[in-house]
Design a protein around this motif. Structure first.
Motif, PDB file in Angstrom:
ATOM      1  N   LYS A 183       0.824  -1.209   0.000  1.00 56.01           N
ATOM      2  CA  LYS A 183       0.000   0.000   0.000  1.00 56.01           C
ATOM      3  C   LYS A 183       0.860   1.262   0.000  1.00 56.01           C
ATOM      4  CE  LYS A 183      -3.932  -2.149   2.333  1.00 56.01           C
ATOM      5  NZ  LYS A 183      -4.820  -2.135   3.532  1.00 56.01           N
ATOM      6  N   TRP A 184       1.997   1.217   0.688  1.00 57.24           N
ATOM      7  CA  TRP A 184       2.873   2.394   0.741  1.00 57.24           C
ATOM      8  C   TRP A 184       3.506   2.679  -0.617  1.00 57.24           C
ATOM      9  CZ3 TRP A 184       5.881   0.237   5.557  1.00 57.24           C
ATOM     10  CH2 TRP A 184       5.036   0.299   6.688  1.00 57.24           C
ATOM     11  N   LEU A 185       3.755   1.630  -1.386  1.00 55.96           N
ATOM     12  CA  LEU A 185       4.441   1.782  -2.668  1.00 55.96           C
ATOM     13  C   LEU A 185       3.570   2.465  -3.721  1.00 55.96           C
ATOM     14  CD1 LEU A 185       6.328  -1.565  -3.414  1.00 55.96           C
ATOM     15  CD2 LEU A 185       7.345   0.693  -3.112  1.00 55.96           C
ATOM     16  N   LYS A 186       4.212   3.262  -4.539  1.00 53.82           N
ATOM     17  CA  LYS A 186       3.543   3.783  -5.730  1.00 53.82           C
ATOM     18  C   LYS A 186       3.427   2.658  -6.757  1.00 53.82           C
ATOM     19  CE  LYS A 186       5.755   8.338  -5.217  1.00 53.82           C
ATOM     20  NZ  LYS A 186       6.690   9.312  -5.845  1.00 53.82           N
ATOM     21  N   PRO A 187       2.420   2.697  -7.626  1.00 52.60           N
ATOM     22  CA  PRO A 187       2.392   1.720  -8.730  1.00 52.60           C
ATOM     23  C   PRO A 187       3.689   1.814  -9.526  1.00 52.60           C
ATOM     24  CG  PRO A 187       0.288   2.862  -8.570  1.00 52.60           C
ATOM     25  CD  PRO A 187       1.221   3.565  -7.611  1.00 52.60           C
ATOM     26  N   GLY A 188       4.291   0.673  -9.809  1.00 57.17           N
ATOM     27  CA  GLY A 188       5.590   0.662 -10.478  1.00 57.17           C
ATOM     28  C   GLY A 188       6.756   0.753  -9.515  1.00 57.17           C
ATOM     29  N   GLY A 189       6.453   0.908  -8.211  1.00 56.90           N
ATOM     30  CA  GLY A 189       7.503   0.956  -7.203  1.00 56.90           C
ATOM     31  C   GLY A 189       8.073  -0.425  -6.934  1.00 56.90           C
ATOM     32  N   HIS A 190       9.176  -0.465  -6.209  1.00 55.89           N
ATOM     33  CA  HIS A 190       9.893  -1.724  -5.988  1.00 55.89           C
ATOM     34  C   HIS A 190      10.132  -1.998  -4.505  1.00 55.89           C
ATOM     35  CE1 HIS A 190      10.862  -0.902 -10.217  1.00 55.89           C
ATOM     36  NE2 HIS A 190      11.079  -2.210 -10.332  1.00 55.89           N
ATOM     37  N   ILE A 191      10.180  -3.278  -4.178  1.00 58.56           N
ATOM     38  CA  ILE A 191      10.582  -3.749  -2.852  1.00 58.56           C
ATOM     39  C   ILE A 191      11.852  -4.573  -3.007  1.00 58.56           C
ATOM     40  CG2 ILE A 191       9.965  -5.075  -0.812  1.00 58.56           C
ATOM     41  CD1 ILE A 191       7.058  -4.797  -1.563  1.00 58.56           C
ATOM     42  N   PHE A 192      12.859  -4.233  -2.216  1.00 55.61           N
ATOM     43  CA  PHE A 192      14.070  -5.051  -2.148  1.00 55.61           C
ATOM     44  C   PHE A 192      14.171  -5.631  -0.743  1.00 55.61           C
ATOM     45  CE2 PHE A 192      18.358  -5.670  -0.654  1.00 55.61           C
ATOM     46  CZ  PHE A 192      18.937  -6.425  -1.667  1.00 55.61           C
ATOM     47  N   ILE A 193      14.375  -6.949  -0.649  1.00 57.44           N
ATOM     48  CA  ILE A 193      14.651  -7.561   0.640  1.00 57.44           C
ATOM     49  C   ILE A 193      15.870  -8.469   0.512  1.00 57.44           C
ATOM     50  CG2 ILE A 193      12.220  -7.525   1.292  1.00 57.44           C
ATOM     51  CD1 ILE A 193      12.352 -10.650   1.113  1.00 57.44           C
ATOM     52  N   ARG A 194      16.633  -8.550   1.594  1.00 58.17           N
ATOM     53  CA  ARG A 194      17.771  -9.457   1.661  1.00 58.17           C
ATOM     54  C   ARG A 194      17.714 -10.139   3.024  1.00 58.17           C
ATOM     55  NH1 ARG A 194      23.186  -7.743   3.268  1.00 58.17           N
ATOM     56  NH2 ARG A 194      24.629  -9.482   3.168  1.00 58.17           N
ATOM     57  N   GLU A 195      17.728 -11.477   3.041  1.00 59.62           N
ATOM     58  CA  GLU A 195      17.582 -12.233   4.272  1.00 59.62           C
ATOM     59  C   GLU A 195      18.592 -13.374   4.341  1.00 59.62           C
ATOM     60  OE1 GLU A 195      15.515 -11.235   6.609  1.00 59.62           O
ATOM     61  OE2 GLU A 195      14.578  -9.692   5.366  1.00 59.62           O
ATOM     62  N   SER A 196      18.898 -13.770   5.571  1.00 59.21           N
ATOM     63  CA  SER A 196      19.684 -14.982   5.793  1.00 59.21           C
ATOM     64  C   SER A 196      18.725 -16.162   5.822  1.00 59.21           C
ATOM     65  CB  SER A 196      20.439 -14.911   7.123  1.00 59.21           C
ATOM     66  OG  SER A 196      21.427 -13.915   7.094  1.00 59.21           O
ATOM     67  N   CYS A 197      18.882 -17.090   4.918  1.00 54.01           N
ATOM     68  CA  CYS A 197      17.991 -18.239   4.828  1.00 54.01           C
ATOM     69  C   CYS A 197      18.716 -19.516   5.260  1.00 54.01           C
ATOM     70  CB  CYS A 197      17.474 -18.387   3.398  1.00 54.01           C
ATOM     71  SG  CYS A 197      16.470 -16.999   2.843  1.00 54.01           S
ATOM     72  N   PHE A 198      17.946 -20.504   5.644  1.00 53.21           N
ATOM     73  CA  PHE A 198      18.423 -21.832   6.023  1.00 53.21           C
ATOM     74  C   PHE A 198      19.178 -21.859   7.365  1.00 53.21           C
ATOM     75  CE2 PHE A 198      18.510 -22.001   1.268  1.00 53.21           C
ATOM     76  CZ  PHE A 198      17.447 -22.864   1.108  1.00 53.21           C
ATOM     77  N   HIS A 199      20.197 -20.997   7.504  1.00 51.65           N
ATOM     78  CA  HIS A 199      21.028 -21.037   8.709  1.00 51.65           C
ATOM     79  C   HIS A 199      21.750 -19.703   8.832  1.00 51.65           C
ATOM     80  CE1 HIS A 199      24.533 -21.436   6.057  1.00 51.65           C
ATOM     81  NE2 HIS A 199      23.835 -22.344   5.389  1.00 51.65           N
ATOM     82  N   GLN A 200      22.376 -19.451   9.974  1.00 49.08           N
ATOM     83  CA  GLN A 200      23.080 -18.189  10.171  1.00 49.08           C
ATOM     84  C   GLN A 200      24.341 -18.132   9.304  1.00 49.08           C
ATOM     85  OE1 GLN A 200      23.986 -18.591  14.460  1.00 49.08           O
ATOM     86  NE2 GLN A 200      26.114 -18.236  13.906  1.00 49.08           N
ATOM     87  N   SER A 201      24.828 -16.927   9.083  1.00 44.90           N
ATOM     88  CA  SER A 201      25.968 -16.739   8.193  1.00 44.90           C
ATOM     89  C   SER A 201      27.298 -16.995   8.892  1.00 44.90           C
ATOM     90  CB  SER A 201      25.951 -15.309   7.623  1.00 44.90           C
ATOM     91  OG  SER A 201      24.822 -15.118   6.817  1.00 44.90           O
ATOM     92  N   GLY A 202      27.422 -16.547  10.144  1.00 42.27           N
ATOM     93  CA  GLY A 202      28.688 -16.695  10.853  1.00 42.27           C
ATOM     94  C   GLY A 202      28.744 -17.977  11.674  1.00 42.27           C
ATOM     95  N   ASP A 203      29.900 -18.185  12.304  1.00 40.45           N
ATOM     96  CA  ASP A 203      30.117 -19.380  13.117  1.00 40.45           C
ATOM     97  C   ASP A 203      30.013 -19.108  14.616  1.00 40.45           C
ATOM     98  OD1 ASP A 203      30.645 -20.846  10.793  1.00 40.45           O
ATOM     99  OD2 ASP A 203      32.746 -20.212  10.815  1.00 40.45           O
ATOM    100  N   SER A 204      29.868 -17.834  14.995  1.00 36.76           N
ATOM    101  CA  SER A 204      29.839 -17.490  16.415  1.00 36.76           C
ATOM    102  C   SER A 204      28.575 -18.023  17.082  1.00 36.76           C
ATOM    103  CB  SER A 204      29.913 -15.969  16.592  1.00 36.76           C
ATOM    104  OG  SER A 204      28.828 -15.341  15.942  1.00 36.76           O
ATOM    105  N   LYS A 205      28.771 -18.572  18.290  1.00 37.08           N
ATOM    106  CA  LYS A 205      27.639 -19.117  19.029  1.00 37.08           C
ATOM    107  C   LYS A 205      26.909 -17.995  19.750  1.00 37.08           C
ATOM    108  CE  LYS A 205      29.723 -23.664  19.741  1.00 37.08           C
ATOM    109  NZ  LYS A 205      30.134 -24.692  20.752  1.00 37.08           N
ATOM    110  N   ARG A 206      25.588 -18.103  19.811  1.00 36.02           N
ATOM    111  CA  ARG A 206      24.774 -17.080  20.458  1.00 36.02           C
ATOM    112  C   ARG A 206      23.936 -17.712  21.557  1.00 36.02           C
ATOM    113  NH1 ARG A 206      22.272 -14.143  15.040  1.00 36.02           N
ATOM    114  NH2 ARG A 206      24.249 -13.883  13.904  1.00 36.02           N
ATOM    115  N   LYS A 207      23.912 -17.056  22.721  1.00 34.38           N
ATOM    116  CA  LYS A 207      23.078 -17.546  23.812  1.00 34.38           C
ATOM    117  C   LYS A 207      21.602 -17.377  23.471  1.00 34.38           C
ATOM    118  CE  LYS A 207      26.455 -16.671  27.477  1.00 34.38           C
ATOM    119  NZ  LYS A 207      26.726 -15.943  28.754  1.00 34.38           N
ATOM    120  N   VAL A 208      21.297 -16.252  22.847  1.00 30.34           N
ATOM    121  CA  VAL A 208      19.921 -15.981  22.423  1.00 30.34           C
ATOM    122  C   VAL A 208      19.943 -15.614  20.944  1.00 30.34           C
ATOM    123  CG1 VAL A 208      17.880 -14.546  22.733  1.00 30.34           C
ATOM    124  CG2 VAL A 208      19.278 -15.151  24.720  1.00 30.34           C
ATOM    125  N   ASN A 209      19.159 -16.306  20.159  1.00 34.94           N
ATOM    126  CA  ASN A 209      19.104 -16.027  18.722  1.00 34.94           C
ATOM    127  C   ASN A 209      17.640 -15.950  18.279  1.00 34.94           C
ATOM    128  OD1 ASN A 209      19.438 -15.752  16.016  1.00 34.94           O
ATOM    129  ND2 ASN A 209      20.688 -17.580  15.719  1.00 34.94           N
TER     130      ASN A 209
END
Length: 241
Positions: A113-139
């Motif tokens: 709704k916010w987009l104008k007609p002809g406007g674009h959405i770009f998204i970039r996400e980490s899929c499947f698993h995290q990118s780094g090797d560092s362990k996290r207590k809370v993720n």
């Protein structure tokens, strides 16, 4: 590091031209992309829900670029008000993976709704698993399969005040090459979508499926006309002798 700079440039290269346009950056953080977007955009709205983070972004980029509006707001809050049809590009880098499924679906519905007609959405996400090797207590991250995002975007649509129906058309979807080359990591995936007008027949069918004859609507019809019926006439009109 050099490969991180390459990743930023590769992300920006995927975007359509944003020269002189209005860009809404969701989850802007401290401004890794904010300043780069502001170099060419007419107006950048940099939004993040952490006050100290968006203030740091303003400290880094505010004095250099006068075309940035810094906002502290939660993208999941109904109190976030963005005018319909006011944004050319919505840019989101590592945001949706911190939302639950319902929040993602609701946010995409608002973005269209916010987009104008002809406007674009770009998204970039980490899929499947995290990118780094560092362990996290809370993720709190949801490492989803890419098909989840593709499905949510494909099924999203909106209607304007004239009754026109709009949907999202996939322009491109790919891995970020810098992560593949430097980290052998193919889980950094991005999508570029365009808001397009549906054909009349398709738009009308979507209206019937998602508005008039969605499950809640059918239940209301049945309370009025009887179980199994969505119009007047009943059994007599549905049988052929």
């Amino acid at each position: 590091m050099l490969w991180i700079c390459c990743a930023v440039l590769q992300v920006l290269a995927i975007l359509p031209s944003y020269a002189g346009k209005t860009v809404l950056e969701l989850g802007a953080g401290i401004g890794r992309f904010t300043g780069e977007l502001a170099k060419e955009a007419g107006h950048v709205i940099a939004l993040d829900f952490i006050d100290s983070v968006i203030k740091k972004n303003e400290e880094i980029n505010g004095d250099i670029y006068k075309n940035i509006t810094f906002m502290c707001a939660d993208v999941t809050s109904p109190e976030l008000k963005i005018e319909d049809n006011s944004v050319d590009i919505v840019f989101s880098n590592w945001l949706l993976m911190y939302l639950n499924d319902e929040e993602v679906e609701k946010l995409i519905g608002r973005i269209v709704k916010w987009l104008k007609p002809g406007g674009h959405i770009f998204i970039r996400e980490s899929c499947f698993h995290q990118s780094g090797d560092s362990k996290r207590k809370v993720n709190p991250t949801h490492y989803r399969e890419p098909r989840f995002y593709t499905k949510v975007f494909k099924e999203c649509h909106s209607y304007d005040q004239e009754g026109n129906s709009f949907e999202l058309s996939l322009v491109t979807s790919k891995c970020i090459g810098a992560y593949v080359k430097s980290k052998k990591n193919q889980n950094q995936i991005c999508w570029l979508w365009e808001k397009v007008k549906c054909t009349e027949d398709k738009g009308f069918q979507r209206f019937l499926d998602n508005v008039q004859y969605k499950s809640t609507g059918i239940l209301r019809y049945e309370r009025v006309f009887g179980e199994g019926y969505v119009s007047t006439g009943g059994f007599a009109c549905s049988c052929h002798i």
